[in-house]
Write an enzyme that holds these catalytic residues in place. Structure first.
Site, mmCIF file in Angstrom:
data_model
loop_
_atom_site.group_PDB
_atom_site.id
_atom_site.type_symbol
_atom_site.label_atom_id
_atom_site.label_comp_id
_atom_site.label_asym_id
_atom_site.label_seq_id
_atom_site.Cartn_x
_atom_site.Cartn_y
_atom_site.Cartn_z
ATOM 1 N N ASP A 55 -68.738 2.722 13.710
ATOM 2 C CA ASP A 55 -68.489 3.961 12.968
ATOM 3 C C ASP A 55 -68.493 3.555 11.458
ATOM 4 O O ASP A 55 -67.497 3.303 11.061
ATOM 5 C CB ASP A 55 -67.634 4.829 13.499
ATOM 6 C CG ASP A 55 -67.341 6.165 13.109
ATOM 7 O OD1 ASP A 55 -67.887 6.516 11.849
ATOM 8 O OD2 ASP A 55 -66.710 6.796 13.506
ATOM 9 N N HIS B 102 -67.414 7.994 9.711
ATOM 10 C CA HIS B 102 -66.206 8.840 9.454
ATOM 11 C C HIS B 102 -65.231 7.928 8.734
ATOM 12 O O HIS B 102 -65.518 6.933 8.266
ATOM 13 C CB HIS B 102 -65.606 9.095 11.060
ATOM 14 C CG HIS B 102 -66.361 9.893 11.532
ATOM 15 N ND1 HIS B 102 -67.420 9.526 12.667
ATOM 16 C CD2 HIS B 102 -66.644 11.413 11.545
ATOM 17 C CE1 HIS B 102 -67.804 10.794 13.260
ATOM 18 N NE2 HIS B 102 -67.613 11.822 12.531
ATOM 19 N N SER C 76 -67.336 17.051 11.745
ATOM 20 C CA SER C 76 -66.336 16.193 11.743
ATOM 21 C C SER C 76 -65.673 15.540 10.387
ATOM 22 O O SER C 76 -64.656 15.020 10.401
ATOM 23 C CB SER C 76 -66.561 14.759 12.966
ATOM 24 O OG SER C 76 -67.888 14.342 12.265
#
Length: 362
Positions: free
Chosen positions: A339, A342, A120
């Site tokens: 998160d 990311h 990702s």
């Protein structure tokens, strides 16, 4: 006592040799001190990856309305209240980065296929480049063709592609269950014929328990329930390096390794042990990260130092470590939790792509 002392000296020498070899590797074919050019005039050598973050009022390069941004990266759309993190530009110590020119990029890569290969974090970088082109080329806004893992600009014949594979090596189904095969890379058949390949892997190697997508690890004929993850990463990355050496024609395909993207879950790494990325609104000052590089960077450097084909390391680790403010944290679409792995878009991956653009321009 004498034996223990000799053993200690032997260990010290081994560590010293490893550090020397890694430093030598940094100067090798995979890690370039880039010679920037301005027209016909050649400027001094520049380490693009050594520098600091500075405020640039002209940033960001696009806004959150870009149609290519996944909800998990679209921090402004999903309620992030601060905007200063959007205004930071990377400034190398000994040169200036050229401004990203989407039209020039499309002209230079007319008729070409560019593939991001990895997890990702590759998706983060893939969507960033798509948005940077979309925002800087007016015709691209109306003539792009988008699917889940590709963006094509038909007027120029340029295709940006994404191949999701978190380990680069394969996960295969066997009688015992799902097996992470450290010496198998059948997925590589889909990477052939590209004009540019940008590889990335690391984060999934650290997953444990229910979050990992495999039940066993295979190393040759040996099957393990688990093994040291850095050792496994090293073996898997060497399999990838062998694939590059066997399958890449450098006259046809440019190869990049994206580098290790850091996380910011543990504030002790920047001397604030009670913190995570949540609530952080500015980068660390200076050009060094208190905790130093993650161990995976040494594995990457070692593997790339032995690869025979030219691979350029986009050494994004340290400059990304400084950006503790650039993660989605709680502003990650419908994804629960915090998160800190990311990155928001617009945001830090735009700098990764600007560095890629700079390297391709020389």
């Amino acid at each position: 006592m004498g034996f223990r002392f000799q053993a200690l000296i032997s260990w010290f020498l081994q560590v010293l040799l490893l550090l020397v070899s890694l430093e030598q590797a940094r100067a090798g074919q995979f890690y370039n001190v880039t010679r920037l050019t301005r027209g016909r005039k050649q400027e001094s050598d520049c380490n693009l990856f050594q520098g600091k973050w500075v405020i640039d009022p002209s940033y960001p390069l696009y806004d959150s309305s870009c149609p290519y941004i996944d909800p998990e990266f679209n921090c402004q759309k999903y309620g992030r209240p601060d905007k200063q993190y959007l205004k930071y530009a990377w400034k190398p110590d000994s040169c200036d980065l050229p401004r990203f020119d989407g039209m020039e990029f499309l002209r230079r890569w007319r008729g070409k296929k560019i593939m991001f290969v990895g997890d990702s974090l590759s998706l983060n970088m893939f969507e960033s480049l798509s948005c940077m082109i979309y925002a800087s080329v007016p015709s691209a806004k109306y003539n792009s063709v988008m699917s889940k893992e590709s963006v094509t600009f038909p007027d120029y014949g340029v295709s940006l592609l994404l191949y999701r594979t978190p380990y680069l090596v394969d996960i295969v189904k066997e009688d015992v269950g799902r097996v992470l095969s450290l010496d198998s890379i059948q997925g590589g058949n889909s990477w052939k014929g590209m004009d540019m390949l940008i590889f990335n892997t690391w984060h999934w190697w650290t997953h444990t328990g229910d979050s990992q997508p495999w039940d066993y690890i295979r190393d040759g004929s040996n099957l393990y329930k688990d093994m040291d993850r850095l050792t496994a990463f090293n073996k898997g990355l060497n399999t990838w390096a062998s694939w590059v050496d066997l399958n890449v024609d450098p006259t046809q395909t440019k190869v990049f390794f994206q580098g290790i993207s850091p996380t910011h879950y543990q504030g002790k790494e920047w001397n604030q042990p009670k913190n995570t990325c949540s609530g952080e609104v500015e980068p660390l000052s200076g050009s060094t990260y208190p905790a130093g590089p993650p161990p995976a960077t040494a594995v990457v450097n070692n593997v790339l130092s032995k690869i025979k084909k030219p691979v350029y390391l986009l050494d994004i680790t340290t400059l990304s470590q400084l950006r503790k403010d650039a993660h989605p944290s709680a502003y990650s679409g419908e994804h629960p939790g915090n998160d800190c792995s990311h990155w928001c878009l617009p945001g830090l991956p735009d700098t990764w792509n600007q560095l890629l653009y700079t390297v391709l321009s020389v």
